[in-house]
Design a protein around this motif. Structure first.
Motif, short mmCIF file in Angstrom:
data_model
loop_
_atom_site.label_atom_id
_atom_site.label_comp_id
_atom_site.label_asym_id
_atom_site.label_seq_id
_atom_site.Cartn_x
_atom_site.Cartn_y
_atom_site.Cartn_z
N VAL A 128 0.83 -1.20 0.00
CA VAL A 128 0.00 0.00 0.00
C VAL A 128 0.87 1.25 0.00
CG1 VAL A 128 -1.64 1.33 1.38
CG2 VAL A 128 -2.02 -1.10 1.01
N ALA A 129 1.93 1.26 0.80
CA ALA A 129 2.80 2.43 0.85
C ALA A 129 3.44 2.71 -0.51
CB ALA A 129 3.89 2.24 1.91
N VAL A 130 3.92 1.68 -1.18
CA VAL A 130 4.54 1.86 -2.50
C VAL A 130 3.50 2.33 -3.52
CG1 VAL A 130 5.72 0.70 -4.41
CG2 VAL A 130 6.43 0.26 -2.06
N VAL A 131 2.30 1.77 -3.49
CA VAL A 131 1.25 2.19 -4.43
C VAL A 131 0.89 3.66 -4.21
CG1 VAL A 131 -1.20 1.88 -4.99
CG2 VAL A 131 0.30 -0.10 -4.87
N VAL A 132 0.76 4.08 -2.96
CA VAL A 132 0.42 5.47 -2.67
C VAL A 132 1.53 6.41 -3.15
CG1 VAL A 132 0.07 7.13 -0.78
CG2 VAL A 132 -1.18 4.97 -0.80
N VAL A 133 2.77 6.05 -2.88
CA VAL A 133 3.89 6.89 -3.32
C VAL A 133 3.96 6.94 -4.84
CG1 VAL A 133 6.43 7.00 -3.39
CG2 VAL A 133 5.24 6.69 -1.22
N ALA A 134 3.77 5.81 -5.50
CA ALA A 134 3.80 5.78 -6.97
C ALA A 134 2.67 6.62 -7.55
CB ALA A 134 3.73 4.34 -7.47
N ALA A 135 1.48 6.53 -6.97
CA ALA A 135 0.35 7.32 -7.47
C ALA A 135 0.60 8.81 -7.28
CB ALA A 135 -0.93 6.90 -6.77
N ALA A 136 1.16 9.18 -6.14
CA ALA A 136 1.48 10.59 -5.90
C ALA A 136 2.55 11.07 -6.88
CB ALA A 136 1.94 10.79 -4.46
N ALA A 137 3.54 10.25 -7.14
CA ALA A 137 4.59 10.60 -8.09
C ALA A 137 4.02 10.72 -9.51
CB ALA A 137 5.72 9.57 -8.06
N ASP A 138 3.08 9.85 -9.86
CA ASP A 138 2.43 9.94 -11.17
C ASP A 138 1.66 11.25 -11.30
OD1 ASP A 138 3.47 7.48 -11.81
OD2 ASP A 138 1.57 6.39 -11.54
N ALA A 139 0.97 11.64 -10.25
CA ALA A 139 0.24 12.91 -10.27
C ALA A 139 1.20 14.10 -10.40
CB ALA A 139 -0.62 13.06 -9.02
N MET A 140 2.32 14.03 -9.69
CA MET A 140 3.32 15.09 -9.81
C MET A 140 3.91 15.14 -11.22
SD MET A 140 5.23 14.74 -6.12
CE MET A 140 6.69 15.52 -6.72
N ALA A 141 4.11 13.98 -11.81
CA ALA A 141 4.64 13.92 -13.17
C ALA A 141 3.66 14.55 -14.15
CB ALA A 141 4.93 12.47 -13.58
N PHE A 142 2.38 14.29 -13.98
CA PHE A 142 1.37 14.88 -14.86
C PHE A 142 1.39 16.40 -14.74
CE2 PHE A 142 -2.91 16.52 -15.63
CZ PHE A 142 -3.05 16.15 -16.95
N ARG A 143 1.46 16.90 -13.52
CA ARG A 143 1.50 18.37 -13.32
C ARG A 143 2.77 18.96 -13.89
NH1 ARG A 143 -0.46 20.91 -7.94
NH2 ARG A 143 -0.03 22.65 -9.31
N ALA A 144 3.88 18.28 -13.73
CA ALA A 144 5.17 18.81 -14.18
C ALA A 144 5.30 18.83 -15.70
CB ALA A 144 6.31 18.01 -13.58
N THR A 145 4.66 17.90 -16.39
CA THR A 145 4.78 17.86 -17.85
C THR A 145 4.01 18.98 -18.52
OG1 THR A 145 2.96 16.29 -18.03
CG2 THR A 145 5.20 15.38 -18.01
N LYS A 146 3.01 19.52 -17.83
CA LYS A 146 2.20 20.62 -18.36
C LYS A 146 1.62 20.30 -19.74
CE LYS A 146 4.29 24.27 -15.75
NZ LYS A 146 5.40 24.24 -15.05
N LEU A 147 1.18 19.05 -19.88
CA LEU A 147 0.56 18.63 -21.13
C LEU A 147 -0.87 19.13 -21.18
CD1 LEU A 147 1.81 14.96 -21.29
CD2 LEU A 147 2.50 16.83 -22.77
N PRO A 148 -1.32 19.57 -22.35
CA PRO A 148 -2.73 19.94 -22.45
C PRO A 148 -3.60 18.70 -22.33
CG PRO A 148 -1.67 20.01 -24.60
CD PRO A 148 -0.59 19.75 -23.60
#
Length: 160
Positions: A128-148
């Motif tokens: 669960v801890a790894v899944v939560v961290v990976a999901a948070a990192a994925d969300a950060m990646a989406f924000r950082a890419t600034k893709l439309p």
């Protein structure tokens, strides 16, 4: 020369299709953002549960981390493979991949339920801890890419 992308190189079609390019860019960013934090949390889980529960804790946490990281990598693999097929196929692959991952995890957990050599709570908490961290990192990646999130037909990412 084609740029390196996670899981392969760009196809000729992906260079022209803004949806494909956006999905490939996002998959690469998600990999970069999530792999090290996920591995780090997995290692912390192994160490902590090894200290608390001994070798069964180490084994349980290691299996939990491996399952969670494998699940995240399967998602990125499916994103890469379905990127050029269009948004409707990408969504179908996402849903199918999600169901496949749930079934695989269910089967693996059922197979491991009676294994005395591992500590089940260590496995579950680490997973669960790894899944939560990976999901948070994925969300950060989406924000950082600034893709439309909406790309009008006929526009490409190079027009911006």
């Amino acid at each position: 020369m084609e740029p390196f992308r996670l899981g392969g190189t760009m196809t000729e079609n992906s260079a022209r299709n803004p949806h494909t390019e956006a999905l490939l860019t996002l998959a690469a960013a998600m990999f970069r953002y999530s792999i090290w934090p996920s591995l780090g949390v997995g290692v912390v889980g192994v160490v902590v549960f090894g200290l608390i529960n001994g070798m069964p804790g180490v084994l349980g946490a290691a299996i939990g981390a491996a399952l969670a990281i494998g699940s995240s990598m399967l998602t990125l693999f499916l994103m890469r493979k379905s990127a050029g097929a269009g948004p409707h196929i990408g969504m179908a692959a996402s849903l199918g991949g999600f169901i496949l991952k749930l079934l695989l995890l269910l089967l693996i957990m059922a197979a491991l339920k009676d294994v005395e050599a591992l500590h089940r709570e260590s496995l579950g908490i680490t997973m669960v801890a790894v899944v939560v961290v990976a999901a948070a990192a994925d969300a950060m990646a989406f924000r950082a890419t600034k893709l439309p999130t909406i790309i009008p037909a006929g526009e490409s990412t190079s027009d911006s």
